[in-house]
Motif scaffolding. Structure first.
Motif, PDB file in Angstrom:
ATOM      1  N   GLU A 367       0.828  -1.212   0.000  1.00  0.00           N
ATOM      2  CA  GLU A 367       0.000   0.000   0.000  1.00  0.00           C
ATOM      3  C   GLU A 367       0.865   1.265   0.000  1.00  0.00           C
ATOM      4  OE1 GLU A 367      -3.228   1.897   2.999  1.00  0.00           O
ATOM      5  OE2 GLU A 367      -3.411  -0.256   2.628  1.00  0.00           O
ATOM      6  N   ASN A 368       1.936   1.243   0.810  1.00  0.00           N
ATOM      7  CA  ASN A 368       2.851   2.395   0.837  1.00  0.00           C
ATOM      8  C   ASN A 368       3.531   2.584  -0.510  1.00  0.00           C
ATOM      9  OD1 ASN A 368       2.477   3.347   3.371  1.00  0.00           O
ATOM     10  ND2 ASN A 368       4.374   2.568   4.243  1.00  0.00           N
ATOM     11  N   ALA A 369       3.988   1.450  -1.124  1.00  0.00           N
ATOM     12  CA  ALA A 369       4.676   1.536  -2.417  1.00  0.00           C
ATOM     13  C   ALA A 369       3.740   2.167  -3.446  1.00  0.00           C
ATOM     14  CB  ALA A 369       5.102   0.143  -2.861  1.00  0.00           C
ATOM     15  N   ASP A 370       2.448   1.811  -3.354  1.00  0.00           N
ATOM     16  CA  ASP A 370       1.473   2.368  -4.294  1.00  0.00           C
ATOM     17  C   ASP A 370       1.221   3.850  -3.999  1.00  0.00           C
ATOM     18  OD1 ASP A 370      -0.594   2.252  -6.304  1.00  0.00           O
ATOM     19  OD2 ASP A 370      -2.026   2.360  -4.627  1.00  0.00           O
ATOM     20  N   LYS A 371       1.138   4.140  -2.682  1.00  0.00           N
ATOM     21  CA  LYS A 371       0.827   5.511  -2.250  1.00  0.00           C
ATOM     22  C   LYS A 371       1.926   6.492  -2.664  1.00  0.00           C
ATOM     23  CE  LYS A 371       0.492   6.242   2.303  1.00  0.00           C
ATOM     24  NZ  LYS A 371      -0.088   6.182   3.656  1.00  0.00           N
ATOM     25  N   TYR A 372       3.187   6.041  -2.577  1.00  0.00           N
ATOM     26  CA  TYR A 372       4.306   6.957  -2.814  1.00  0.00           C
ATOM     27  C   TYR A 372       4.974   6.761  -4.186  1.00  0.00           C
ATOM     28  CZ  TYR A 372       3.690   7.924   2.112  1.00  0.00           C
ATOM     29  OH  TYR A 372       3.138   8.294   3.305  1.00  0.00           O
ATOM     30  N   SER A 373       4.200   6.204  -5.168  1.00  0.00           N
ATOM     31  CA  SER A 373       4.764   6.058  -6.520  1.00  0.00           C
ATOM     32  C   SER A 373       3.839   6.726  -7.533  1.00  0.00           C
ATOM     33  CB  SER A 373       4.883   4.571  -6.892  1.00  0.00           C
ATOM     34  OG  SER A 373       5.773   3.938  -6.023  1.00  0.00           O
ATOM     35  N   GLN A 395       9.710  -3.598  -3.595  1.00  0.00           N
ATOM     36  CA  GLN A 395      10.440  -2.513  -4.259  1.00  0.00           C
ATOM     37  C   GLN A 395       9.505  -1.702  -5.139  1.00  0.00           C
ATOM     38  OE1 GLN A 395      13.588  -3.918  -6.749  1.00  0.00           O
ATOM     39  NE2 GLN A 395      14.358  -1.874  -7.186  1.00  0.00           N
ATOM     40  N   ASP A 396       9.655  -0.375  -5.064  1.00  0.00           N
ATOM     41  CA  ASP A 396       8.865   0.488  -5.957  1.00  0.00           C
ATOM     42  C   ASP A 396       9.782   1.432  -6.716  1.00  0.00           C
ATOM     43  OD1 ASP A 396       9.278   3.018  -4.508  1.00  0.00           O
ATOM     44  OD2 ASP A 396       8.091   2.080  -2.913  1.00  0.00           O
ATOM     45  N   GLN A 397       9.204   2.130  -7.672  1.00  0.00           N
ATOM     46  CA  GLN A 397       9.975   3.136  -8.420  1.00  0.00           C
ATOM     47  C   GLN A 397       9.354   4.503  -8.159  1.00  0.00           C
ATOM     48  OE1 GLN A 397       9.873   1.682 -12.481  1.00  0.00           O
ATOM     49  NE2 GLN A 397      10.843  -0.242 -11.889  1.00  0.00           N
ATOM     50  N   GLY A 400      10.818   7.957  -3.450  1.00  0.00           N
ATOM     51  CA  GLY A 400      12.006   7.722  -2.614  1.00  0.00           C
ATOM     52  C   GLY A 400      11.949   8.472  -1.293  1.00  0.00           C
ATOM     53  N   ILE A 401      12.856   8.128  -0.413  1.00  0.00           N
ATOM     54  CA  ILE A 401      12.880   8.734   0.931  1.00  0.00           C
ATOM     55  C   ILE A 401      14.180   9.521   1.083  1.00  0.00           C
ATOM     56  CG2 ILE A 401      12.774   8.238   3.412  1.00  0.00           C
ATOM     57  CD1 ILE A 401      11.561   5.494   2.665  1.00  0.00           C
ATOM     58  N   ALA A 402      14.075  10.729   1.654  1.00  0.00           N
ATOM     59  CA  ALA A 402      15.280  11.559   1.867  1.00  0.00           C
ATOM     60  C   ALA A 402      16.227  10.850   2.832  1.00  0.00           C
ATOM     61  CB  ALA A 402      14.883  12.917   2.432  1.00  0.00           C
ATOM     62  N   HIS A 414       6.178   9.243  12.693  1.00  0.00           N
ATOM     63  CA  HIS A 414       7.095  10.007  11.843  1.00  0.00           C
ATOM     64  C   HIS A 414       6.626   9.941  10.393  1.00  0.00           C
ATOM     65  CE1 HIS A 414      10.759  11.819  10.352  1.00  0.00           C
ATOM     66  NE2 HIS A 414      10.673  10.961   9.349  1.00  0.00           N
ATOM     67  N   ARG A 415       6.520  11.109   9.778  1.00  0.00           N
ATOM     68  CA  ARG A 415       6.189  11.167   8.357  1.00  0.00           C
ATOM     69  C   ARG A 415       7.309  11.897   7.641  1.00  0.00           C
ATOM     70  NH1 ARG A 415       1.261  12.605   5.753  1.00  0.00           N
ATOM     71  NH2 ARG A 415       1.661  10.640   4.704  1.00  0.00           N
ATOM     72  N   GLY A 416       7.796  11.293   6.550  1.00  0.00           N
ATOM     73  CA  GLY A 416       8.901  11.903   5.807  1.00  0.00           C
ATOM     74  C   GLY A 416       8.453  13.172   5.110  1.00  0.00           C
ATOM     75  N   ARG A 417       9.452  14.040   4.746  1.00  0.00           N
ATOM     76  CA  ARG A 417       9.072  15.288   4.064  1.00  0.00           C
ATOM     77  C   ARG A 417       8.435  14.998   2.711  1.00  0.00           C
ATOM     78  NH1 ARG A 417      14.586  17.695   5.096  1.00  0.00           N
ATOM     79  NH2 ARG A 417      14.073  16.518   6.930  1.00  0.00           N
ATOM     80  N   ASN A 418       8.812  13.867   2.079  1.00  0.00           N
ATOM     81  CA  ASN A 418       8.211  13.498   0.795  1.00  0.00           C
ATOM     82  C   ASN A 418       6.709  13.259   0.963  1.00  0.00           C
ATOM     83  OD1 ASN A 418       8.373  11.191   2.308  1.00  0.00           O
ATOM     84  ND2 ASN A 418       9.376   9.933   0.746  1.00  0.00           N
ATOM     85  N   ALA A 419       6.342  12.587   2.088  1.00  0.00           N
ATOM     86  CA  ALA A 419       4.958  12.170   2.314  1.00  0.00           C
ATOM     87  C   ALA A 419       4.064  13.354   2.613  1.00  0.00           C
ATOM     88  CB  ALA A 419       4.917  11.198   3.475  1.00  0.00           C
ATOM     89  N   ILE A 420       4.600  14.324   3.353  1.00  0.00           N
ATOM     90  CA  ILE A 420       3.769  15.448   3.794  1.00  0.00           C
ATOM     91  C   ILE A 420       3.202  16.199   2.582  1.00  0.00           C
ATOM     92  CG2 ILE A 420       3.839  17.663   5.039  1.00  0.00           C
ATOM     93  CD1 ILE A 420       5.942  16.149   6.881  1.00  0.00           C
ATOM     94  N   ARG A 424      -1.953  11.805   2.419  1.00  0.00           N
ATOM     95  CA  ARG A 424      -2.381  11.847   3.806  1.00  0.00           C
ATOM     96  C   ARG A 424      -1.933  10.566   4.492  1.00  0.00           C
ATOM     97  NH1 ARG A 424      -8.338  12.855   4.568  1.00  0.00           N
ATOM     98  NH2 ARG A 424      -8.597  11.742   2.631  1.00  0.00           N
ATOM     99  N   GLY A 425      -1.680  10.626   5.774  1.00  0.00           N
ATOM    100  CA  GLY A 425      -1.269   9.415   6.501  1.00  0.00           C
ATOM    101  C   GLY A 425      -1.078   9.750   7.960  1.00  0.00           C
ATOM    102  N   SER A 426      -0.807   8.700   8.750  1.00  0.00           N
ATOM    103  CA  SER A 426      -0.691   8.902  10.201  1.00  0.00           C
ATOM    104  C   SER A 426       0.743   8.743  10.689  1.00  0.00           C
ATOM    105  CB  SER A 426      -1.572   7.877  10.914  1.00  0.00           C
ATOM    106  OG  SER A 426      -1.103   6.572  10.587  1.00  0.00           O
ATOM    107  N   GLY A 427       1.613   8.170   9.850  1.00  0.00           N
ATOM    108  CA  GLY A 427       2.989   7.901  10.309  1.00  0.00           C
ATOM    109  C   GLY A 427       3.056   6.701  11.229  1.00  0.00           C
ATOM    110  N   LEU A 428       1.985   5.871  11.208  1.00  0.00           N
ATOM    111  CA  LEU A 428       1.965   4.707  12.116  1.00  0.00           C
ATOM    112  C   LEU A 428       2.298   3.405  11.406  1.00  0.00           C
ATOM    113  CD1 LEU A 428      -1.204   5.217  14.353  1.00  0.00           C
ATOM    114  CD2 LEU A 428       1.167   5.125  15.078  1.00  0.00           C
ATOM    115  N   GLY A 429       1.998   3.350  10.085  1.00  0.00           N
ATOM    116  CA  GLY A 429       2.077   2.084   9.339  1.00  0.00           C
ATOM    117  C   GLY A 429       3.398   1.357   9.508  1.00  0.00           C
ATOM    118  N   LEU A 430       4.517   2.038   9.212  1.00  0.00           N
ATOM    119  CA  LEU A 430       5.811   1.356   9.250  1.00  0.00           C
ATOM    120  C   LEU A 430       6.222   0.965  10.672  1.00  0.00           C
ATOM    121  CD1 LEU A 430       8.071   3.085   6.573  1.00  0.00           C
ATOM    122  CD2 LEU A 430       6.909   0.883   6.473  1.00  0.00           C
ATOM    123  N   SER A 431       5.781   1.756  11.679  1.00  0.00           N
ATOM    124  CA  SER A 431       6.148   1.376  13.053  1.00  0.00           C
ATOM    125  C   SER A 431       5.435   0.082  13.437  1.00  0.00           C
ATOM    126  CB  SER A 431       5.849   2.501  14.040  1.00  0.00           C
ATOM    127  OG  SER A 431       4.481   2.794  14.041  1.00  0.00           O
TER     128      SER A 431
END
Ligand code: ADP
Length: 463
Positions: A367-373, A395-397, A400-402, A414-420, A424-431
């Protein structure tokens, strides 16, 4: 302590200086009385031109410990006749004394404070110390001088000074030892406090307490307040966790019902126009997002209260991957490619895990790979294995993450600057992903480059 001792010792030395440096004071006074009379008689009586009686008196009074001589107003000296062999020593002593009194004070072994400003200390050729001074001044200007042997007193003073220096050094050492013990007793607890404050986490709040061994009163009070603070924080944290767990649980059920009705409405919505269908799809997606968030919160809260239960056992990872891909594909509008090792053709590849939790992890990463590609870019899933570890990579294309965000992406909220900027998101998924993977005895990490894409690696123990 050292300063106090030094002051006391210096004061004692100062008030005892007469006893130390003038031991024969009384005898000297008696001799001086008769000599002064003889001197006054000689100088006061113009007919008394013969100085023989005075010289005799000087000789009679002078001995090894005390030498008297007269200095007339015109500067001439009247010395006692030296004993055979002492002529040189006597004239040298007197010469030194007169020279010392005609010069200004110089800093030598004794200060004017100790021996007085009108006295001088001189040494005869054999090294005896003499205290020299004027005993009497006659009205005619003549002076009666004395050189008093104080070698014994000087030696005793020197040994007292040495003793004093020894005691002073001892006091200094004791003071330093006392200061260092006292400092350690105060500083050590503060260091412990600092170490505990730096290491305490939400998980260790309840069990963290500062224990000190016989601390000073003030430090004990500080430690008491610190422990009280930890207790209050632990209580507040546990109440908050309980509240989050309760709310998530209570909200999850109605949300599942809502989402079920929404799906049914969409399936049977032939009479709805496209605008209404789009609204239904958006509502369903949002309901799904809130449900995911509640599930994550519930997992985190369970893990913190030790209630995250996992039934670990051999899981066919290749099959879980295939199922997760099938489920995800129904939601995705981009290619999702799965690569399995050739061993998978021979039979299932097992890892120690829990099927549902592993699937939850995979869906979350997909879901994250889809969200951030950007649209259309494929997502790759890959399974590989070595002797005792299975590695799944997602793996996605995407964006990317800073570099500076990479160490923090698994942190809670924690939400990366790319995501902001993007989603939208909560910063909880990866934890939660990390929490679940580690609860299954595995590990997760990520490599990523801005504008190129990200690759998450999950490593699980092979079964
Ligand atoms: P959320 O996606 O809700 O912000 P996550 O915990 O899932 O929270 O992710 C944390 C952060 O990691 C995201 O905000 C984003 O910055 C970054 N991230 C996660 N997955 C990807 C990915 N596939 N590509 C780029 N960035 C990602």
């Amino acid at each position: 302590m050292v300063l106090g001792f030094t002051a006391a010792a210096a004061f004692t030395l100062f008030i005892n200086r007469d006893g130390l440096l003038h031991p024969q004071h009384d005898g000297e006074r008696l001799a001086a009385g008769s000599l002064a009379d003889a001197l006054d008689r000689l100088v006061g009586d113009p007919s008394a031109t013969d100085s023989a009686p005075l010289r005799e008196e000087l000789e009679r009074r002078s001995d090894r410990e005390r030498v008297f001589w007269v200095q007339h107003a015109d500067g001439s000296l009247l010395l006692p006749r030296p004993v055979a062999g002492e002529g040189m020593a006597l004239s040298s002593l007197v010469g030194q004394a007169m020279a010392a009194h005609s010069s200004a004070w110089s800093v030598r072994s004794f200060s004017p404070l100790l021996i007085g400003t009108d006295r001088r200390l001189v040494k005869d050729p054999v090294g005896n110390s003499y205290l020299t001074y004027t005993l009497h001044r006659s009205p005619g200007g003549s002076r009666l001088w004395v050189a008093e042997d104080i070698s014994t007193s000087v030696a005793s003073l020197r040994s007292r000074l040495l003793g004093l220096a020894g005691v002073w050094i001892l006091c200094l050492v004791l003071t330093l030892v006392a200061i260092s013990i006292l400092t350690r007793r105060i500083v050590q607890p503060l260091k412990d406090l600092h170490r505990l404050a730096a290491s305490v986490t939400s998980a260790s709040l309840a069990s963290s307490h500062l224990k000190l061994d016989r601390p000073p009163l003030e430090v004990a009070e500080l430690a008491g307040s610190f422990n009280g603070l930890l207790d209050r924080l632990a209580l507040a944290w546990s109440q908050q966790r309980h509240f989050v767990g309760l709310v998530s649980h209570e909200l999850r059920n109605p949300l599942m019902i809502i989402s079920g009705y929404l799906r049914r409405l969409q399936r049977r919505g032939q009479n709805l126009d496209p605008e209404q269908m789009r609204a239904l799809a958006t509502t369903e997606a949002e309901t799904h997002r809130i449900t995911r968030m509640l599930n994550d919160l519930l997992d985190l809260s369970r893990s913190e209260s030790g209630q995250l239960q996992m039934v670990l056992g051999p899981v066919a990872v290749d099959e879980v991957l295939t199922t997760a891909c099938d489920l995800a594909r129904s939601q995705l509008s981009r290619p999702l490619l799965l690569t399995l090792p050739k061993e998978a053709a021979e039979g299932p590849i097992h890892a120690v895990a829990e099927t549902d939790r592993l699937q939850q992890v995979l869906l979350n990463l997909i879901e994250n790979a889809d969200k951030y590609s950007p649209p259309g870019r494929p997502i790759h899933l890959n399974l590989s294995q070595d002797a005792d570890t299975l590695c799944i990579s997602v793996q996605d294309q995407g964006i990317g993450i800073a570099l500076e965000d990479i160490p923090k992406v698994f942190d809670r909220f924690h939400r990366g600057r790319n995501a902001i900027e993007h989603e939208r998101g909560s910063g909880l998924g990866l934890s939660v992903v990390k929490l679940l993977v580690e609860a299954m005895g595995g590990s997760i990490d990520v490599e990523s480059e801005i504008g190129v894409g990200s690759r998450f690696h999950i490593r699980l123990p092979a079964a």
